[in-house]
Enzyme design. Structure first.
Site, short mmCIF file in Angstrom:
data_model
loop_
_atom_site.label_atom_id
_atom_site.label_comp_id
_atom_site.label_asym_id
_atom_site.label_seq_id
_atom_site.Cartn_x
_atom_site.Cartn_y
_atom_site.Cartn_z
N GLU A 1 0.80 -1.22 0.00
CA GLU A 1 0.00 0.00 0.00
C GLU A 1 0.84 1.28 0.00
OE1 GLU A 1 -3.14 0.63 -0.24
OE2 GLU A 1 -4.09 -1.33 -0.05
N SER B 1 -29.22 -24.62 52.05
CA SER B 1 -28.27 -25.17 53.01
C SER B 1 -26.81 -24.97 52.65
CB SER B 1 -28.53 -26.68 53.17
OG SER B 1 -29.81 -26.93 53.70
#
Length: 774
Positions: A84, A342
């Site tokens: 690029e 419990s």
């Protein structure tokens, strides 16, 4: 005007023009600043290794995976820059040679052949989109100069890495790498790097999942460029060209949605790194979906997995299926407040061990209790009489836990848990009471799971770590010895073994819980490395008949544990060890006194092997309202014939008898009851009269009776009487209180089965009968 004055005047004009131009540029920069900040940025939640879990798109539906230059493969950076913008690191944002070359190629061919945009100019267009006109180009050049002015080259490249378009709603190489390739951008091959470098040129036309041939041709063009520029070798490129370009349709990250939503509110980062393990999270969510068909309608489940060696949360499933609205699946049940049933019992037993109230073999009383209007019962109905602390914990009996909490103190218990992060939620204005230990307050699965780490971390409860940077915070809850003992009991290792036979890698230890009315089913387990928290129920809090911890949550707990164990088999040699602390020793104690006695002692009615903490042997824990008259240390004076006499009688010798607590008598054999243990009185010098209550007895039913219905009758009526003292009585059938307090009661039964009838009076005496109706 002389020549020197003319030259001076022109220089002044030039300087002035430059200053004015600079001023205009400065003003323009302030009036039209770079649009670097997003009002509603795209964000992503990732696991500890960077795998995306869930993405939150920006206002335009775009999602990104933020990366830095160091988090991207050097192969991709090389392919991107060489293809690029070869002179990216050197030009000032605009490359005039590239612009002239592109213009000449376009004019000579009569069409657009190549562009002259640098990476800086591409970033400028991404930040501030503009039309492809002359004015738009000028605007792009202005933004490019601003970028070079305000940012470094690394910052500009980082912006490109995170803003480059890859088709549809994808932006940035990070999002593209995970969506198309399912891997981190740091792990790209040569072929993959070339492919991702070229995709932003035409993301829709080159999408590899739709147009693999086009994408492959574009990738090969990049590969050829890398050879001609001498960046990659011909061999590397040749091998890369042989890789086909065919990708499955891209996938958006869809793991841990409720956890990710919670983390979004806790962090401001665009990429939120968590402690989760994406692989484990995926397995847990698949397991939850498999369980969905087993759940009752409108029911959900929740799971959390924590590495207790460092308190990192590795898995978090807040609901069974995020897409099933009928199950309230947008409610995160890991964080929801529910009744814990419990699951708090191990904590009160551990605290009582540290307080010297009990030891693992202490004699506790599973008998009916009445404290004001509070009358707790057992989950399985009925009562079991004398039980050890270890047995009470393993069987999750309610009455012994209430007995221990009453001795320890409910407010103190709640305060200890709150100090380590397990806050019990009570109704407004309510104070901690005995119902806490049976689920009488709300709690969160996340907090309970964190508190259970105390049993694996030498008594220190750690706080959950949701992000790798979170500090490890822990606070003491139990002593190392108490934590070790409770963990071994929960792991079904109640009998003390020699160190050579004791497993050094602790087995799975677990505890269940069921809230009142079957609204919540819980299971919390600890293996050698992980804590597993499970909840099932209906998020709206309505009861689910037949749902309880052992049946609903434990099977899921076992599956998660097996999953974790199979993944750690190769690391078995490195699993954390759980050696016996020096404060824990082995001993043999005697019931009913609860302490060690010499061999052959008449007061040792039953011997039990047990662990002891710091060698402490606390005597049997008594209930004040039941044992206020004499307790279980029964002093008597005997004559030479062994008859009981008064203390001042000639030749009277004192003897101490350890008798069983009075409420336990219905569960004792006849030879162990007080009437048989205490010697007969002497007729010559009888003992002083005692204030012993008249014995409580049941009339109308006998122990072990088999009752049959009369022919043609569906119901049986049993006229009963509780004879003995004149105090108030309370009646229980299979552990459930009956609405009667009198001396007589007629029991009506129509359902065949086994029954336990029990009567309790104010002195603590109990009369009971077990029978069967056919």
């Amino acid at each position: 005007m002389t020549l020197s004055r003319l030259i001076r005047s022109r220089w002044l004009w030039l300087v002035g023009a430059i200053l004015i131009l600079w001023g205009l540029i400065f003003v323009a920069d302030r009036l039209w600043p770079l649009p670097l900040k997003e009002v509603n940025p795209a964000r992503v939640v990732v696991d500890e290794k960077g795998t995306p879990l869930w993405r939150f798109a920006d206002s335009d539906g775009i999602w990104r995976y933020p990366v830095t230059i160091e988090e991207v493969s050097p192969r991709y950076l090389a392919a991107l820059i060489q293809y690029e913008d070869r002179w990216f690191w050197d030009h000032p944002g605009v490359n005039p040679f590239s612009v002239l070359r592109a213009a000449w190629q376009d004019l000579s061919s009569g069409k657009v052949v190549s562009g002259g945009s640098t990476l800086t100019m591409q970033v400028a267009r991404l930040l501030d989109p503009h039309p492809r006109t002359f004015g738009g180009k000028v605007r792009q050049l202005w933004r490019a100069m601003q970028l070079e002015w305000h940012l470094s080259k690394r910052d500009i490249l980082t912006l490109y890495l995170n803003r480059a378009p890859f088709g549809g709603t994808l932006q940035g190489v990070g999002a593209a790498s995970w969506a198309f390739l399912g891997k981190s951008p740091a792990q790209l091959s040569y072929s993959e790097a070339a492919l991702l470098a070229v995709l932003p040129q035409a993301p829709s036309r080159l999408r590899p999942d739709r147009w693999p041939d086009r994408a492959e041709a574009a990738r090969n063009k990049v590969l050829e460029r890398m050879v001609t520029q001498g960046v990659w070798s011909e061999q590397q490129v040749k091998e890369s060209r042989q890789e086909p370009v065919w990708l499955a349709p891209r996938q958006m990250p869809q793991l841990a949605p409720l956890f990710s939503r919670m983390m979004l509110s806790k962090s401001r980062d665009n990429k939120i790194v968590t402690t989760l393990d994406a692989s484990l999270q995926r397995q847990l969510e698949e397991l939850a979906m498999n369980w969905k068909s087993r759940l009752p309608p409108r029911s959900s489940l929740a799971m959390i997995v924590v590495d207790h060696t460092n308190m990192k949360v590795r898995g978090w499933v807040g609901s069974v299926d995020i897409n099933d609205d009928s199950r309230f699946s947008h409610v995160d049940m890991v964080s929801a407040i529910r009744s814990p049933g419990s699951v708090l019992k191990p904590f009160v037993y551990g605290m009582a061990l540290d307080d010297g109230l009990i030891h693992p073999a202490s004699l506790l009383q599973d008998v009916p209790r009445r404290t004001g209007d509070y009358r707790p019962g057992n989950f399985d109905s009925g009562f079991h009489g004398p039980v050890s602390m270890s047995e009470a914990l393993v069987r999750s009996l309610n009455l012994p836990a209430v007995q221990v909490l009453e001795a320890y103190g409910p407010k103190r218990f709640a305060g200890m848990l709150s100090n380590v992060g397990l806050r019990l939620i009570l109704p407004a204005g309510a104070q901690p009471n005995l119902s806490l230990i049976l689920g009488g307050a709300g709690a969160r699965l996340a907090d309970i799971t964190a508190a259970y780490s105390a049993f694996a971390r030498q008594g220190k409860a750690g706080q959950l770590r949701l992000q790798p940077g979170d500090p490890l915070i822990e606070r003491p809850l139990l002593s190392p010895g108490a934590a070790w003992i409770i963990r071994r009991i929960l792991g079904n290792e109640t009998q003390p073994l020699p160190d050579g036979a004791l497993p050094q890698v602790a087995p799975l230890a677990w505890k269940t819980g069921t809230s009142y009315g079957y609204r919540d089913a819980w299971a919390v387990g600890l293996n050698a490395r992980y804590i597993i928290g499970i909840w099932t129920g209906r998020p709206d809090g309505t009861p689910v008949a037949g749902q309880f911890g052992f049946a609903s949550a434990v099977p899921l707990l076992n599956q998660v544990n097996n999953m974790l164990q199979s993944s750690s088999t190769v690391d078995e040699g490195r699993l954390p060890r759980d050696p016996r602390p020096a404060s824990v020793s082995r001993a043999v104690i005697c019931w009913p006194g609860g302490q060690t006695l010499p061999e052959g002692s008449e007061n040792c009615r039953r011997r039990l092997a047990t662990w002891l903490l710091d060698g402490s042997q606390p005597p049997t824990l008594l209930l004040p309202e039941q044992e206020g008259i004499r307790g279980i240390r029964f002093p008597v004076w005997l004559d030479k014939a062994g008859k009981r006499v008064a203390a001042d009688c000639p030749d009277a010798q004192e003897k101490i008898l350890d008798v069983w607590p009075l409420p336990l008598e219905p569960w004792l054999p006849a030879s162990e009851r007080r009437a048989a243990r205490v010697p007969a009185s002497s007729a010559v010098c009888p003992p002083l009269a005692q204030d012993s209550p008249a014995p409580l007895m049941l009339s109308g039913i006998r122990e072990g009776a088999l009752i049959k219905r009369l022919p043609g009758e569906t119901r049986v009526s049993l006229p009963l009487q509780a004879i003995g003292s004149d105090s108030v009585r309370w009646w229980f059938l299979n552990g459930e209180p009956l609405n009667v307090k009198g001396r007589a009661y007629t029991l009506q039964l129509d359902k065949a089965g086994d029954y336990q009838l029990l009567v309790l009076d104010e002195t603590g005496q109990v009369a009971t009968a077990n029978f069967t109706l056919q």
